[in-house]
Design an enzyme around this catalytic site. Sequence first.
Site, PDB file in Angstrom:
ATOM      1  N   ASP A  26       0.892  -1.094  -0.063  1.00 17.91           N
ATOM      2  CA  ASP A  26      -0.043  -0.095   0.108  1.00 17.91           C
ATOM      3  C   ASP A  26       0.825   1.108   0.012  1.00 17.91           C
ATOM      4  O   ASP A  26       1.844   1.368   0.662  1.00 17.91           O
ATOM      5  CB  ASP A  26      -0.859   0.006   1.009  1.00 17.91           C
ATOM      6  CG  ASP A  26      -2.035   1.057   1.142  1.00 17.91           C
ATOM      7  OD1 ASP A  26      -3.172   0.711   1.079  1.00 17.91           O
ATOM      8  OD2 ASP A  26      -1.873   2.240   1.066  1.00 17.91           O
ATOM      9  N   ILE A  27       0.574   2.370  -0.888  1.00 22.08           N
ATOM     10  CA  ILE A  27       1.323   3.436  -0.872  1.00 22.08           C
ATOM     11  C   ILE A  27       1.268   4.241   0.278  1.00 22.08           C
ATOM     12  O   ILE A  27       2.061   5.101   0.525  1.00 22.08           O
ATOM     13  CB  ILE A  27       0.774   4.187  -2.132  1.00 22.08           C
ATOM     14  CG1 ILE A  27       1.887   5.197  -2.738  1.00 22.08           C
ATOM     15  CG2 ILE A  27      -0.492   5.146  -1.927  1.00 22.08           C
ATOM     16  CD1 ILE A  27       1.778   5.822  -4.180  1.00 22.08           C
TER      17      ILE A  27
ATOM     18  N   GLU B 164     -12.196   3.650  -1.279  1.00 23.29           N
ATOM     19  CA  GLU B 164     -11.783   4.635  -2.138  1.00 23.29           C
ATOM     20  C   GLU B 164     -11.268   4.260  -3.686  1.00 23.29           C
ATOM     21  O   GLU B 164     -11.402   5.153  -4.461  1.00 23.29           O
ATOM     22  CB  GLU B 164     -10.531   5.310  -1.450  1.00 23.29           C
ATOM     23  CG  GLU B 164     -10.813   5.969  -0.234  1.00 23.29           C
ATOM     24  CD  GLU B 164      -9.712   6.633   0.773  1.00 23.29           C
ATOM     25  OE1 GLU B 164      -8.565   6.280   0.339  1.00 23.29           O
ATOM     26  OE2 GLU B 164      -9.753   7.188   1.602  1.00 23.29           O
ATOM     27  N   VAL B 165     -10.834   3.328  -3.642  1.00 26.18           N
ATOM     28  CA  VAL B 165     -10.284   2.783  -5.120  1.00 26.18           C
ATOM     29  C   VAL B 165     -11.448   1.561  -5.511  1.00 26.18           C
ATOM     30  O   VAL B 165     -11.443   0.585  -4.972  1.00 26.18           O
ATOM     31  CB  VAL B 165      -9.035   1.973  -5.145  1.00 26.18           C
ATOM     32  CG1 VAL B 165      -8.577   1.462  -6.447  1.00 26.18           C
ATOM     33  CG2 VAL B 165      -7.733   3.296  -4.645  1.00 26.18           C
TER      34      VAL B 165
ATOM     35  N   HIS C 231     -10.073  -5.060  -3.514  1.00 26.95           N
ATOM     36  CA  HIS C 231      -8.947  -5.385  -2.880  1.00 26.95           C
ATOM     37  C   HIS C 231      -9.061  -5.651  -1.425  1.00 26.95           C
ATOM     38  O   HIS C 231     -10.012  -5.166  -0.777  1.00 26.95           O
ATOM     39  CB  HIS C 231      -8.007  -4.312  -2.930  1.00 26.95           C
ATOM     40  CG  HIS C 231      -8.588  -2.792  -2.474  1.00 26.95           C
ATOM     41  ND1 HIS C 231      -9.579  -2.030  -3.121  1.00 26.95           N
ATOM     42  CD2 HIS C 231      -8.569  -2.152  -1.263  1.00 26.95           C
ATOM     43  CE1 HIS C 231      -9.832  -0.990  -2.578  1.00 26.95           C
ATOM     44  NE2 HIS C 231      -9.243  -1.037  -1.418  1.00 26.95           N
ATOM     45  N   MET C 232      -8.167  -6.594  -1.121  1.00 25.25           N
ATOM     46  CA  MET C 232      -7.927  -6.929   0.318  1.00 25.25           C
ATOM     47  C   MET C 232      -6.848  -6.530   0.812  1.00 25.25           C
ATOM     48  O   MET C 232      -5.595  -6.483   0.403  1.00 25.25           O
ATOM     49  CB  MET C 232      -8.033  -8.592   0.538  1.00 25.25           C
ATOM     50  CG  MET C 232      -7.846  -9.262   1.847  1.00 25.25           C
ATOM     51  SD  MET C 232      -7.964 -10.851   1.660  1.00 25.25           S
ATOM     52  CE  MET C 232      -9.449 -11.286   1.204  1.00 25.25           C
ATOM     53  N   HIS C 233      -7.004  -5.743   2.081  1.00 29.42           N
ATOM     54  CA  HIS C 233      -5.728  -5.310   2.793  1.00 29.42           C
ATOM     55  C   HIS C 233      -5.343  -6.324   3.709  1.00 29.42           C
ATOM     56  O   HIS C 233      -6.028  -7.017   4.572  1.00 29.42           O
ATOM     57  CB  HIS C 233      -6.510  -3.921   3.848  1.00 29.42           C
ATOM     58  CG  HIS C 233      -6.735  -2.787   3.187  1.00 29.42           C
ATOM     59  ND1 HIS C 233      -6.117  -1.725   3.173  1.00 29.42           N
ATOM     60  CD2 HIS C 233      -7.873  -2.431   2.460  1.00 29.42           C
ATOM     61  CE1 HIS C 233      -6.778  -0.640   2.488  1.00 29.42           C
ATOM     62  NE2 HIS C 233      -7.880  -1.281   2.087  1.00 29.42           N
TER      63      HIS C 233
HETATM   64  P1  AMP Z   1      -9.667   1.584   0.296  1.00 28.38           P
HETATM   65  O1  AMP Z   1     -10.012   2.676   0.995  1.00 28.38           O
HETATM   66  O2  AMP Z   1     -10.161   0.295   0.981  1.00 28.38           O
HETATM   67  O3  AMP Z   1     -10.318   1.676  -1.236  1.00 28.38           O
HETATM   68  O4  AMP Z   1      -8.057   1.427   0.189  1.00 28.38           O
HETATM   69  C1  AMP Z   1      -7.441   1.990  -1.014  1.00 28.38           C
HETATM   70  C2  AMP Z   1      -5.896   1.696  -0.535  1.00 28.38           C
HETATM   71  O5  AMP Z   1      -5.242   1.681  -1.834  1.00 28.38           O
HETATM   72  C3  AMP Z   1      -5.612   2.993   0.222  1.00 28.38           C
HETATM   73  O6  AMP Z   1      -5.024   2.328   1.586  1.00 28.38           O
HETATM   74  C4  AMP Z   1      -4.420   3.593  -0.431  1.00 28.38           C
HETATM   75  O7  AMP Z   1      -3.140   4.121   0.333  1.00 28.38           O
HETATM   76  C5  AMP Z   1      -4.103   2.586  -1.483  1.00 28.38           C
HETATM   77  N1  AMP Z   1      -3.576   3.030  -2.820  1.00 28.38           N
HETATM   78  C6  AMP Z   1      -4.155   4.079  -3.444  1.00 28.38           C
HETATM   79  N2  AMP Z   1      -3.478   4.335  -4.626  1.00 28.38           N
HETATM   80  C7  AMP Z   1      -2.424   3.307  -4.608  1.00 28.38           C
HETATM   81  C8  AMP Z   1      -1.112   2.899  -5.624  1.00 28.38           C
HETATM   82  N3  AMP Z   1      -0.999   3.659  -6.762  1.00 28.38           N
HETATM   83  N4  AMP Z   1      -0.425   1.970  -5.088  1.00 28.38           N
HETATM   84  C9  AMP Z   1      -0.467   1.527  -3.916  1.00 28.38           C
HETATM   85  N5  AMP Z   1      -1.371   1.762  -3.216  1.00 28.38           N
HETATM   86  C10 AMP Z   1      -2.453   2.622  -3.448  1.00 28.38           C
END
Ligand code: AMP
Length: 113
Positions: free
Chosen positions: A29-30, A94-95, A99-101
Amino acid sequence: MDCVFCKIVASEIPADVRYRDEEVIAFADINPVAPTHLLIIPRKHIPSLAHLPDAETPLIGHMAKIANQLANEEGIFESGYRLAISCGEQGGQEVPHLHMHLVGGRQLAPTLG
Ligand code: AMP
Ligand code: ZN
């Protein structure tokens, strides 16, 4: 498609990729919230967990399996970790690519949200 995670899958933008197979990739994660913070995503663009087709249900198990494997590689398998999937606006997603954290490496708060 203008999706940041699809671009990572296609190697069009850089990422610290830790795992790849035919179904998923995993990368750092960035904006990490803990010493270990990886994202496991399907290669295929699925906008959210709510958009997961019934036929794709095994994908979630595969993502969890890879998360366990990565937790082991990260040295947090025994100490513990959290897997989280945010879904939709109030779920804090947000994205818009499923995705799974995988989060760990420190004591996490006992509650979510
Ligand atoms: P969510 O809030 O569950 O949608 O998590 C989205 C995650 O994606 C956040 O923790 C961001 O920091 C991460 N993220 C967004 N853009 C990137 C990227 N280009 N590379 C790596 N992680 C990213
Ligand atoms: Zn995508």
